[in-house]
Design a protein around this motif. Structure first.
Motif, short mmCIF file in Angstrom:
data_model
loop_
_atom_site.label_atom_id
_atom_site.label_comp_id
_atom_site.label_asym_id
_atom_site.label_seq_id
_atom_site.Cartn_x
_atom_site.Cartn_y
_atom_site.Cartn_z
N ILE A 205 0.80 -1.22 0.00
CA ILE A 205 0.00 0.00 0.00
C ILE A 205 0.83 1.26 0.00
O ILE A 205 0.33 2.34 0.23
CB ILE A 205 -1.00 0.00 1.18
CG1 ILE A 205 -0.28 -0.24 2.48
CG2 ILE A 205 -2.08 -0.99 0.95
CD1 ILE A 205 -1.18 -0.26 3.68
N CYS B 177 -9.53 1.42 3.26
CA CYS B 177 -9.05 2.68 2.68
C CYS B 177 -8.92 3.82 3.69
O CYS B 177 -8.62 4.94 3.31
CB CYS B 177 -9.89 3.14 1.49
SG CYS B 177 -9.96 1.92 0.15
N ASN C 283 -2.26 4.87 -4.70
CA ASN C 283 -2.44 4.00 -5.87
C ASN C 283 -1.95 2.62 -5.47
O ASN C 283 -0.79 2.31 -5.54
CB ASN C 283 -1.73 4.54 -7.11
CG ASN C 283 -0.23 4.65 -6.95
OD1 ASN C 283 0.29 4.56 -5.85
ND2 ASN C 283 0.47 4.85 -8.03
N SER C 284 -2.87 1.80 -5.03
CA SER C 284 -2.55 0.50 -4.47
C SER C 284 -3.02 -0.61 -5.39
O SER C 284 -4.20 -0.68 -5.74
CB SER C 284 -3.23 0.36 -3.10
OG SER C 284 -3.11 -0.94 -2.63
N LYS C 285 -2.10 -1.49 -5.77
CA LYS C 285 -2.49 -2.65 -6.58
C LYS C 285 -3.25 -3.66 -5.74
O LYS C 285 -4.16 -4.32 -6.21
CB LYS C 285 -1.26 -3.29 -7.20
CG LYS C 285 -0.62 -2.43 -8.26
CD LYS C 285 0.61 -3.06 -8.83
CE LYS C 285 1.24 -2.12 -9.84
NZ LYS C 285 2.52 -2.58 -10.31
N LYS C 286 -2.88 -3.79 -4.46
CA LYS C 286 -3.53 -4.76 -3.59
C LYS C 286 -4.96 -4.34 -3.26
O LYS C 286 -5.86 -5.17 -3.20
CB LYS C 286 -2.73 -4.95 -2.31
CG LYS C 286 -3.33 -6.02 -1.40
CD LYS C 286 -2.46 -6.34 -0.23
CE LYS C 286 -3.09 -7.41 0.63
NZ LYS C 286 -2.27 -7.79 1.75
N PHE C 287 -5.15 -3.04 -3.01
CA PHE C 287 -6.48 -2.53 -2.67
C PHE C 287 -6.91 -1.56 -3.77
O PHE C 287 -6.89 -0.36 -3.59
CB PHE C 287 -6.46 -1.82 -1.31
CG PHE C 287 -5.99 -2.68 -0.18
CD1 PHE C 287 -6.62 -3.87 0.13
CD2 PHE C 287 -4.89 -2.31 0.58
CE1 PHE C 287 -6.19 -4.67 1.16
CE2 PHE C 287 -4.44 -3.11 1.61
CZ PHE C 287 -5.09 -4.28 1.91
N SER C 288 -7.32 -2.10 -4.91
CA SER C 288 -7.68 -1.25 -6.05
C SER C 288 -8.83 -0.30 -5.72
O SER C 288 -8.91 0.78 -6.29
CB SER C 288 -8.01 -2.10 -7.27
OG SER C 288 -9.09 -2.96 -7.00
N LYS C 289 -9.67 -0.68 -4.77
CA LYS C 289 -10.77 0.21 -4.39
C LYS C 289 -10.26 1.48 -3.73
O LYS C 289 -10.97 2.48 -3.65
CB LYS C 289 -11.75 -0.51 -3.46
CG LYS C 289 -11.19 -0.82 -2.08
CD LYS C 289 -12.19 -1.56 -1.23
CE LYS C 289 -11.57 -1.90 0.12
NZ LYS C 289 -12.47 -2.64 0.96
N CYS C 290 -9.00 1.48 -3.27
CA CYS C 290 -8.41 2.66 -2.62
C CYS C 290 -7.72 3.59 -3.62
O CYS C 290 -7.20 4.64 -3.23
CB CYS C 290 -7.41 2.24 -1.55
SG CYS C 290 -8.12 1.23 -0.23
N GLU C 291 -7.70 3.20 -4.89
CA GLU C 291 -7.07 4.01 -5.93
C GLU C 291 -7.63 5.43 -5.91
O GLU C 291 -8.85 5.62 -5.96
CB GLU C 291 -7.34 3.38 -7.30
CG GLU C 291 -6.67 4.09 -8.44
CD GLU C 291 -5.24 3.67 -8.64
OE1 GLU C 291 -4.48 4.45 -9.23
OE2 GLU C 291 -4.87 2.58 -8.18
#
Length: 135
Positions: free
Chosen positions: A8, A53, A82-90
């Motif tokens: 993250i 998030c 910009n998180s690949k693991k938590f794309s909803k947090c993009e």
């Protein structure tokens, strides 16, 4: 549930090469970039979010090895995650830390610097930048 800060946090900008390893419990990452002489250049940013998030904490970032031909600035700033693991947090805006590099005026050539990120959850990473300073 323990969330890895590695998943993250991020270092941005066009990076030519990157390598991550772990030594003595500290992850190490090596990156290359080109910077314009005497121009403030953003090396990267760090943040720490939970899976929902929300902010876990503001990472601690400090200089380990200062650049020989310039300076590092470590600035607390709001950043966009910009998180690949938590794309909803993009794109979530959160308190973070931004690292900037500025070479000495007129300097052209190679420089190198290392900073350390720690997240309060046991994850520590040293990030080394080989900087090619151009006119």
């Amino acid at each position: 549930m323990r969330i890895s800060a590695a998943a993250i946090s991020a270092l941005l900008l066009p990076i030519l090469a990157s390598c991550t390893t772990t030594s003595g419990g500290v992850a190490t990452e090596n990156k290359n970039l080109t910077a314009v002489s005497a121009e403030r250049t953003r090396l990267g940013q760090a943040w720490h979010l939970k899976a929902d998030c929300s902010q876990a904490s503001r990472p601690n970032v400090r200089t380990v090895f200062p650049p020989a031909h310039g300076k590092l600035e470590i600035v607390p700033e709001d950043v966009l995650a910009n998180s690949k693991k938590f794309s909803k947090c993009e794109g979530v805006k959160t308190a973070g830390v931004v690292v900037y590099y500025t070479s000495a005026a007129g300097y052209v050539g190679p420089d190198k610097t290392t900073f350390r990120e720690s997240y309060g959850d046991g994850f520590v990473r040293d990030v080394t930048f080989d900087v090619n300073v151009v006119k």
